[in-house]
Motif scaffolding. Structure first.
Motif, short mmCIF file in Angstrom:
data_model
loop_
_atom_site.label_atom_id
_atom_site.label_comp_id
_atom_site.label_asym_id
_atom_site.label_seq_id
_atom_site.Cartn_x
_atom_site.Cartn_y
_atom_site.Cartn_z
N ILE A 18 2.03 -4.79 -8.12
CA ILE A 18 3.30 -4.12 -8.39
C ILE A 18 3.26 -3.43 -9.76
O ILE A 18 3.70 -2.28 -9.90
CB ILE A 18 4.46 -5.12 -8.33
CG1 ILE A 18 4.66 -5.59 -6.89
CG2 ILE A 18 5.75 -4.50 -8.86
CD1 ILE A 18 5.76 -6.62 -6.72
N ALA A 19 2.71 -4.11 -10.76
CA ALA A 19 2.60 -3.51 -12.09
C ALA A 19 1.73 -2.26 -12.05
O ALA A 19 2.07 -1.22 -12.65
CB ALA A 19 2.04 -4.52 -13.08
N VAL A 109 11.33 -3.13 -8.54
CA VAL A 109 10.29 -2.34 -9.21
C VAL A 109 9.34 -1.73 -8.17
O VAL A 109 8.99 -0.54 -8.24
CB VAL A 109 9.51 -3.22 -10.21
CG1 VAL A 109 8.29 -2.47 -10.74
CG2 VAL A 109 10.41 -3.64 -11.36
N PHE A 110 8.94 -2.55 -7.21
CA PHE A 110 8.03 -2.06 -6.18
C PHE A 110 8.65 -0.92 -5.38
O PHE A 110 8.03 0.12 -5.17
CB PHE A 110 7.63 -3.19 -5.23
CG PHE A 110 6.81 -2.71 -4.06
CD1 PHE A 110 5.45 -2.50 -4.19
CD2 PHE A 110 7.41 -2.43 -2.85
CE1 PHE A 110 4.69 -2.04 -3.12
CE2 PHE A 110 6.67 -1.96 -1.77
CZ PHE A 110 5.30 -1.77 -1.92
N ASN A 111 9.89 -1.10 -4.94
CA ASN A 111 10.54 -0.08 -4.11
C ASN A 111 10.74 1.21 -4.87
O ASN A 111 10.56 2.31 -4.32
CB ASN A 111 11.88 -0.61 -3.59
CG ASN A 111 11.70 -1.73 -2.59
OD1 ASN A 111 10.78 -1.71 -1.80
ND2 ASN A 111 12.58 -2.72 -2.63
N ILE A 112 11.10 1.13 -6.17
CA ILE A 112 11.27 2.33 -6.98
C ILE A 112 9.93 3.05 -7.13
O ILE A 112 9.83 4.27 -6.93
CB ILE A 112 11.85 1.97 -8.36
CG1 ILE A 112 13.31 1.51 -8.22
CG2 ILE A 112 11.75 3.15 -9.32
CD1 ILE A 112 13.88 0.92 -9.49
N ALA A 113 8.89 2.29 -7.49
CA ALA A 113 7.57 2.90 -7.70
C ALA A 113 7.03 3.50 -6.41
O ALA A 113 6.52 4.64 -6.39
CB ALA A 113 6.61 1.86 -8.25
N MET A 114 7.12 2.76 -5.31
CA MET A 114 6.57 3.23 -4.04
C MET A 114 7.26 4.50 -3.57
O MET A 114 6.61 5.47 -3.17
CB MET A 114 6.71 2.14 -2.97
CG MET A 114 6.18 2.57 -1.61
SD MET A 114 6.44 1.35 -0.29
CE MET A 114 8.22 1.49 -0.05
N THR A 115 8.59 4.54 -3.64
CA THR A 115 9.32 5.69 -3.13
C THR A 115 9.07 6.92 -4.00
O THR A 115 8.98 8.04 -3.49
CB THR A 115 10.82 5.38 -3.06
OG1 THR A 115 11.02 4.13 -2.42
CG2 THR A 115 11.55 6.44 -2.25
#
Length: 437
Positions: A18-19, A109-115
């Motif tokens: 995730i980071a 954090v994951f959802n923001i970064a992925m999208t």
């Protein structure tokens, strides 16, 4: 359809994933700002608002771990209208407002970064294959098709694959689901829909620029989007109704044999892991889970006194009555359409791989795969559970010896898969079958 993680707790490698994804997303966004075009503020705000609206109107449960929203259409339109940086902003902002208190910080954090990455990748692909940037200069069907339509469709496909790969990486690290199994699950669940999203995204762009409706095109495009959402909501509700039917059957079994409830749920969880290890498709995995959850439903037709009697106190005639529970169970769910494929898994759970089992003496792969998996999951439960009390530790070597002590009983491939699943996940815990997030 932009899928989102449903992660219960971080694994050892998961936080690093995730980071890394967050850093990569931020770096790509900064590069897009520095070297790409800067979008106009008005369309950026409008498309970001539509992205936020899409996220908040999402249908969270279409299939296991996968939800529906029309955010991918907004991201696709943003690729052509705003460019890479604008599409990245829309992706990030759409996920930044999360109202669900159950969503943990690392999921956010994951959802923001992925999208953000999905939006930027789509825009980058659109430009890389010649997608038009000056959309108001494009005219005629031929130019629209070649310079807008085709690039958007290709970008749409790449966005779908990016979504599947990034999400599957997280699910693999956090939940142990084999990577390619979950990739296939996402693609089967959303891949076809993405084709429709590409068409709608293309219409959105055409209405905005060549037709020159500007921001008003957003109002026109919302109608089919909301209609699509309604259809997916109905589909999600149908799936939840299926789970409620299964839960009702399990509850009925529990009134007669309370220990069977948690036992069946543990076996269902293990059976699902085995199916994933075997690389079965999403529909097959669901069939296996239903068959394992309901594999003892036939006990409703067995006298309670026989179920409560110690095995050594059961006569031969009484044992035959008990052994018929698989056939009775299959008959009990006859006529329930969504359980039709699971019936064979219930009926044939006591077949033997060498053909000496019951009720029909099927041999080898003649035995339905669901039945072969249920048989192994049940045997593992017999090893790891004692009178309803779980053993403190699970020794896969002991499990392997037990399963291999009777060579003709189980499918060797399934035995290998269950040992791999136990090494990866440990002992399964009982969990409610209802999916209602």
């Amino acid at each position: 359809m932009t899928s989102r993680t449903e992660i219960p707790s971080p694994s050892r490698a998961g936080p690093y994933y995730i980071a890394g994804l967050a850093v990569a997303s931020m770096a790509l966004g900064l590069l897009a700002w520095r070297y790409g075009r800067h979008p106009d503020l008005a369309p950026l705000l409008l498309l970001s608002a539509m992205g936020i609206l899409s996220f908040n109107l999402r249908e969270p449960t279409v299939t296991s771990r996968i939800g529906f929203s029309f955010l991918s259409i907004i991201l696709l339109a943003s690729a052509a209208i705003l460019g890479p940086f604008g599409a990245w902003c829309v992706g990030v902002l759409s996920q930044a407002i999360e109202r669900d208190p159950k969503v943990m910080w690392f999921q956010r954090v994951f959802n923001i970064a992925m999208t953000g990455i999905i939006g930027l990748v789509g825009a980058g692909v659109y430009l890389a294959i010649g997608g038009a940037q000056d959309l108001d200069q494009v005219s005629g069907f031929g130019q629209l098709a070649l310079r807008v339509g085709l690039p958007l469709i290709v970008a749409d496909v790449i966005q779908c694959l990016t979504n599947a790969v990034l999400l599957s990486g997280a699910i693999t690290l956090f939940q142990g689901v084999p990577f390619w199994v979950f990739v296939r699950r996402v693609l089967v669940s959303s891949g076809v829909a993405y084709v429709g999203y590409g068409v709608i995204g293309f219409l959105f762009v055409v209405l905005w620029y060549p037709v020159d409706l500007g921001a008003f095109s957003a109002l026109l495009i919302m109608a089919p989007l909301l209609a699509a959402r309604w259809a997916f909501v109905q589909f999600g509700e149908e799936l939840r109704s299926h789970e409620r039917v299964v839960e009702t059957l399990v509850t009925a079994l529990g009134t007669k044999e309370p220990s069977a409830v948690d036992r069946s749920r543990r076996e269902a969880r293990l059976a699902e892991w085995i199916a994933e290890e075997l690389g079965l498709g999403p529909h097959q995995i669901e069939t296996v889970r239903y068959a394992a959850t309901l594999h003892e439903i036939g006990h409703l037709g067995v006298p309670t006194r026989l179920l409560r009697r110690a095995p050594e106190a059961v006569s031969v005639a009484e044992r035959r009555v008990i052994d018929r529970h698989s056939v009775m169970g299959a008959r009990m769910i006859e006529g329930i359409d969504f359980l039709e494929d699971a019936r064979s898994g219930i009926r044939h759970q006591h077949e033997r791989f060498d053909g000496d089992g019951r009720p029909d003496g099927l041999v080898g792969t003649e035995i339905p795969i669901a039945a072969r998996i249920v048989a192994v999951a049940g045997a593992v439960e017999d090893v790891t559970g004692m009178a309803g009390t779980l053993l403190p530790d699970i020794d896969t070597a002991d499990v392997a010896r037990t399963l291999q002590s009777d060579p003709g009983r189980f499918d060797p491939t399934v035995v290998t898969a269950v040992l791999a699943a136990l090494e990866k996940h440990g002992r399964p815990q009982a969990a409610s079958t209802v999916v209602d997030r």
